[in-house]
Design a protein around this motif. Structure first.
Motif, PDB file in Angstrom:
ATOM      1  N   ARG A 299       0.664  -1.303  -0.091  1.00  0.00           N
ATOM      2  CA  ARG A 299       0.080  -0.271   0.372  1.00  0.00           C
ATOM      3  C   ARG A 299       1.480   1.150  -0.183  1.00  0.00           C
ATOM      4  NH1 ARG A 299      -4.452   0.338   4.520  1.00  0.00           N
ATOM      5  NH2 ARG A 299      -3.716  -1.896   5.131  1.00  0.00           N
ATOM      6  N   ASN A 300       0.513   2.428  -0.877  1.00  0.00           N
ATOM      7  CA  ASN A 300       0.989   3.375  -1.077  1.00  0.00           C
ATOM      8  C   ASN A 300       2.323   3.631  -1.007  1.00  0.00           C
ATOM      9  OD1 ASN A 300      -1.467   3.730   0.441  1.00  0.00           O
ATOM     10  ND2 ASN A 300      -0.303   5.322   1.993  1.00  0.00           N
ATOM     11  N   PHE A 301       3.270   2.183  -2.809  1.00  0.00           N
ATOM     12  CA  PHE A 301       4.785   2.320  -2.761  1.00  0.00           C
ATOM     13  C   PHE A 301       4.460   3.298  -3.587  1.00  0.00           C
ATOM     14  CE2 PHE A 301       8.330  -0.462  -3.636  1.00  0.00           C
ATOM     15  CZ  PHE A 301       9.469   0.050  -3.298  1.00  0.00           C
ATOM     16  N   PRO A 302       3.981   3.570  -4.614  1.00  0.00           N
ATOM     17  CA  PRO A 302       3.846   4.734  -5.450  1.00  0.00           C
ATOM     18  C   PRO A 302       3.938   5.962  -5.058  1.00  0.00           C
ATOM     19  CG  PRO A 302       1.420   3.230  -6.325  1.00  0.00           C
ATOM     20  CD  PRO A 302       2.397   3.143  -4.999  1.00  0.00           C
ATOM     21  N   ASP A 303       3.502   6.455  -3.485  1.00  0.00           N
ATOM     22  CA  ASP A 303       3.121   7.579  -2.633  1.00  0.00           C
ATOM     23  C   ASP A 303       4.719   7.932  -2.578  1.00  0.00           C
ATOM     24  OD1 ASP A 303       0.287   7.672  -3.022  1.00  0.00           O
ATOM     25  OD2 ASP A 303       0.194   7.286  -1.105  1.00  0.00           O
ATOM     26  N   LEU A 304       5.231   7.336  -1.920  1.00  0.00           N
ATOM     27  CA  LEU A 304       6.882   6.991  -1.514  1.00  0.00           C
ATOM     28  C   LEU A 304       8.269   6.966  -2.400  1.00  0.00           C
ATOM     29  CD1 LEU A 304       8.757   5.768   1.092  1.00  0.00           C
ATOM     30  CD2 LEU A 304       9.031   3.953   0.388  1.00  0.00           C
ATOM     31  N   LEU A 305       7.415   6.743  -3.556  1.00  0.00           N
ATOM     32  CA  LEU A 305       8.263   6.375  -4.899  1.00  0.00           C
ATOM     33  C   LEU A 305       8.863   8.298  -5.576  1.00  0.00           C
ATOM     34  CD1 LEU A 305      10.429   5.510  -6.537  1.00  0.00           C
ATOM     35  CD2 LEU A 305       8.868   4.664  -7.666  1.00  0.00           C
ATOM     36  N   ALA A 306       7.048   8.427  -5.814  1.00  0.00           N
ATOM     37  CA  ALA A 306       7.188  10.101  -6.146  1.00  0.00           C
ATOM     38  C   ALA A 306       7.738  10.902  -5.495  1.00  0.00           C
ATOM     39  CB  ALA A 306       4.813  10.004  -6.022  1.00  0.00           C
ATOM     40  N   LYS A 307       7.093  10.300  -3.587  1.00  0.00           N
ATOM     41  CA  LYS A 307       7.796  11.590  -2.896  1.00  0.00           C
ATOM     42  C   LYS A 307       9.410  12.143  -3.049  1.00  0.00           C
ATOM     43  CE  LYS A 307       9.263  11.895   1.746  1.00  0.00           C
ATOM     44  NZ  LYS A 307       9.064  11.140   3.000  1.00  0.00           N
ATOM     45  N   HIS A 308       9.921  11.092  -3.467  1.00  0.00           N
ATOM     46  CA  HIS A 308      11.553  10.569  -3.337  1.00  0.00           C
ATOM     47  C   HIS A 308      12.148  11.071  -5.017  1.00  0.00           C
ATOM     48  CE1 HIS A 308      12.765   9.388   0.959  1.00  0.00           C
ATOM     49  NE2 HIS A 308      11.354   9.121   0.907  1.00  0.00           N
ATOM     50  N   THR A 309      11.610  10.696  -6.046  1.00  0.00           N
ATOM     51  CA  THR A 309      11.626  10.773  -7.711  1.00  0.00           C
ATOM     52  C   THR A 309      11.127  12.590  -7.567  1.00  0.00           C
ATOM     53  OG1 THR A 309      10.015  10.495  -8.011  1.00  0.00           O
ATOM     54  CG2 THR A 309      11.583   8.486  -7.317  1.00  0.00           C
ATOM     55  N   SER A 310      10.006  13.207  -6.666  1.00  0.00           N
ATOM     56  CA  SER A 310       9.475  13.752  -7.549  1.00  0.00           C
ATOM     57  C   SER A 310       8.579  14.376  -8.440  1.00  0.00           C
ATOM     58  CB  SER A 310      10.014  14.958  -7.606  1.00  0.00           C
ATOM     59  OG  SER A 310      11.328  16.031  -6.624  1.00  0.00           O
ATOM     60  N   LEU A 311       8.230  12.756  -8.967  1.00  0.00           N
ATOM     61  CA  LEU A 311       7.722  12.684 -10.830  1.00  0.00           C
ATOM     62  C   LEU A 311       6.447  11.401 -10.610  1.00  0.00           C
ATOM     63  CD1 LEU A 311      11.081  10.749 -11.981  1.00  0.00           C
ATOM     64  CD2 LEU A 311      10.097  13.031 -13.280  1.00  0.00           C
ATOM     65  N   HIS A 312       5.597  11.707 -10.832  1.00  0.00           N
ATOM     66  CA  HIS A 312       4.458  11.205 -11.176  1.00  0.00           C
ATOM     67  C   HIS A 312       4.822   9.722 -11.102  1.00  0.00           C
ATOM     68  CE1 HIS A 312       2.499  14.481 -11.292  1.00  0.00           C
ATOM     69  NE2 HIS A 312       2.432  15.121 -12.616  1.00  0.00           N
ATOM     70  N   VAL A 313       3.963   8.557 -10.445  1.00  0.00           N
ATOM     71  CA  VAL A 313       4.356   7.625 -10.730  1.00  0.00           C
ATOM     72  C   VAL A 313       2.596   6.765 -10.089  1.00  0.00           C
ATOM     73  CG1 VAL A 313       5.254   5.227  -9.464  1.00  0.00           C
ATOM     74  CG2 VAL A 313       6.660   7.510  -8.791  1.00  0.00           C
ATOM     75  N   LYS A 314       2.553   6.094 -11.134  1.00  0.00           N
ATOM     76  CA  LYS A 314       1.348   5.124 -11.302  1.00  0.00           C
ATOM     77  C   LYS A 314       1.494   3.324 -10.779  1.00  0.00           C
ATOM     78  CE  LYS A 314       0.001   5.152 -16.229  1.00  0.00           C
ATOM     79  NZ  LYS A 314      -0.508   5.649 -16.756  1.00  0.00           N
ATOM     80  N   LEU A 315       0.107   2.907 -10.716  1.00  0.00           N
ATOM     81  CA  LEU A 315       0.387   1.978 -10.978  1.00  0.00           C
ATOM     82  C   LEU A 315      -0.153   0.800 -12.078  1.00  0.00           C
ATOM     83  CD1 LEU A 315       1.307   0.057  -8.582  1.00  0.00           C
ATOM     84  CD2 LEU A 315      -0.329  -0.253  -7.300  1.00  0.00           C
ATOM     85  N   ALA A 316       0.915   0.525 -12.640  1.00  0.00           N
ATOM     86  CA  ALA A 316       0.190  -0.965 -13.815  1.00  0.00           C
ATOM     87  C   ALA A 316      -1.458  -0.945 -13.160  1.00  0.00           C
ATOM     88  CB  ALA A 316       0.533  -1.873 -14.254  1.00  0.00           C
ATOM     89  N   GLU A 317      -2.328  -1.508 -14.367  1.00  0.00           N
ATOM     90  CA  GLU A 317      -3.661  -1.778 -14.051  1.00  0.00           C
ATOM     91  C   GLU A 317      -3.527  -3.077 -13.436  1.00  0.00           C
ATOM     92  OE1 GLU A 317      -7.413  -3.261 -16.827  1.00  0.00           O
ATOM     93  OE2 GLU A 317      -6.356  -1.062 -17.375  1.00  0.00           O
ATOM     94  N   ASN A 318      -3.171  -3.990 -13.959  1.00  0.00           N
ATOM     95  CA  ASN A 318      -2.870  -5.593 -12.964  1.00  0.00           C
ATOM     96  C   ASN A 318      -1.570  -5.881 -12.755  1.00  0.00           C
ATOM     97  OD1 ASN A 318      -3.797  -7.731 -11.657  1.00  0.00           O
ATOM     98  ND2 ASN A 318      -4.879  -8.265 -12.653  1.00  0.00           N
ATOM     99  N   PRO A 319      -0.841  -5.495 -11.695  1.00  0.00           N
ATOM    100  CA  PRO A 319       0.466  -5.665 -11.819  1.00  0.00           C
ATOM    101  C   PRO A 319       1.204  -6.560 -11.509  1.00  0.00           C
ATOM    102  CG  PRO A 319      -0.222  -3.957 -10.446  1.00  0.00           C
ATOM    103  CD  PRO A 319      -1.172  -4.655 -10.693  1.00  0.00           C
TER     104      PRO A 319
END
Ligand SMILES: Nc1ncnc2c1ncn2[C@@H]1O[C@H](COP(=O)(O)OP(=O)(O)OP(=O)(O)O)[C@@H](O)[C@H]1O
Ligand SMILES: [Mg+2]
Length: 345
Positions: A299-319
């Motif tokens: 949960r919220n892994f994309p948010d953590l990556l976004a915070k540290h890279t200052s980039l948009h991060v999204k999850l694939a539809e069915n990872p």
């Protein structure tokens, strides 16, 4: 099909499948859908090395087998640890999908991690041919994950994909059908389980198994603080009394226990970004990063990556399915893919 020396193509007879030989699970994709999803486990007779069961049936035996039978995971950390057993596994899965009395042999696209050696690549290709494939191709997991996540990898622009599996994390920047920069680390979903086992042992004197650790991770594992932290009751063996015991753990403790591993993945992404040519980096600023693989479901892994890279991060539809879908799609798009390893009968 050859008839009187003339090559006749009957479209319905062309068989092609994509295989994601994962550390945790093997998936097979054919004609637009997942046709098989079983654990990457093989049960083997200890002395004779005879294969007794593969997939679901073999997993049932894990940890409960008599001494004469061993349940083997032929892939460890995303690479082939045991060639013969991997071959048996590929064979079993191809047979299971096509049946025993198949007239046409399939073309197979198999996913491998980016950093496998030439010898390992040959081994996988040979295994596929000897398992009954007519032609076998290899594609790196990251490129397949990008394709399977709906990214147009043939475009002359940079796309970043982060595939976090069970045994390895592949980060790649892809453009014009090829991988421009990439990095693989052996930190992924299974490491989070190990972190949790270690933490619970140290902080609570409680011994828990792999399955419990995975359950905790999936249920209350998070990468960033929650508005309302959660708790979970877990059972294990008390290290001091030796007796079964249950305790409560919080999402906060679990997050702390896996944070170092999560950050190793974040650092890996940053390393790849630093090595990305400026033009492609600019594209990634526009389009962001796509995460795939089961490990990205924390949960919220994309948010953590976004915070540290200052980039948009999204999850694939069915990872969990991106890689195998991409492998299946790759067979139809061979012409746009650069550098594909291939073997045929
Ligand atoms: N909902 C979830 N939350 C967190 N982790 C999850 C979730 N679902 C699956 N996982 C984890 O994802 C991992 C498996 O992912 P995946 O199937 O992509 O790996 P794999 O392809 O078999 O491995 P690899 O690519 O490393 O060979 C396991 O560690 C599993 O515990
Ligand atoms: Mg994978």
């Amino acid at each position: 099909m050859k008839f009187l020396g003339i090559n006749i193509k009957i479209p319905g007879l062309r068989k092609s499948i994509g295989i994601d030989l994962g550390t945790a699970n093997t998936l097979v994709y054919s004609k637009g859908r997942i046709v098989l999803n079983e654990p990457s486990v093989v049960a083997v007779e200890r002395e004779s090395r005879k294969v007794l069961a593969v997939g679901n049936e073999a997993k049932e035996m894990l940890g409960k087998t008599p001494d004469t039978i061993v349940a083997v995971k032929p892939l460890s950390e995303g690479v082939i640890a045991d060639y013969d057993i991997t071959e048996a596994m590929i064979k079993y899965f191809i047979k299971k999908v096509f049946g025993n009395f198949s007239i046409t042999m399939p073309e197979v696209m198999i996913c491998v991690p980016i950093d496998v050696t030439g010898v390992e690549k040959r081994a996988v290709l040979e295994a596929a041919l000897s398992a009954g494939a007519k032609k076998a191709y290899l594609i790196e997991e990251a490129r397949a994950a990008a394709l399977g996540s709906g990214i147009d990898i043939s475009a002359p622009e940079g796309n970043m994909i982060v595939d976090i599996g069970g045994g390895s994390t592949d980060v790649a920047v892809i453009s014009l059908g090829g991988t421009v920069v990439s990095k693989t680390i052996r930190t992924a979903g299974n490491n989070f389980d190990m972190d949790i086992i270690k933490y619970v042992k140290k902080a609570h004197n409680l011994l828990i198994g792999d399955r419990t650790a995975e359950e905790i991770k999936i249920k209350i594992g998070t990468a960033t603080p929650l508005e309302e932290e959660e708790i979970m009751v877990i059972k294990g063996r008390d290290l001091i009394t030796g007796l079964p015991k249950s305790i409560t753990v919080s999402s906060e403790e679990i997050r702390d226990s896996i944070m170092d591993s999560l950050m190793e993945i974040v650092t890996c992404v940053k390393d790849v970004l630093e090595k990305t040519p400026p033009e492609l980096a600019a594209d990634i600023v526009d389009k962001g990063i796509v995460m795939a693989g089961g490990g990205s479901l924390i949960r919220n892994f994309p948010d953590l990556l976004a915070k540290h890279t200052s980039l948009h991060v999204k999850l694939a539809e069915n990872p969990l399915e991106s890689v195998v879908r991409g492998a299946g799609m790759a067979l139809d798009q061979i012409s746009i893919l650069r550098k594909i390893d291939k073997a045929e009968r």
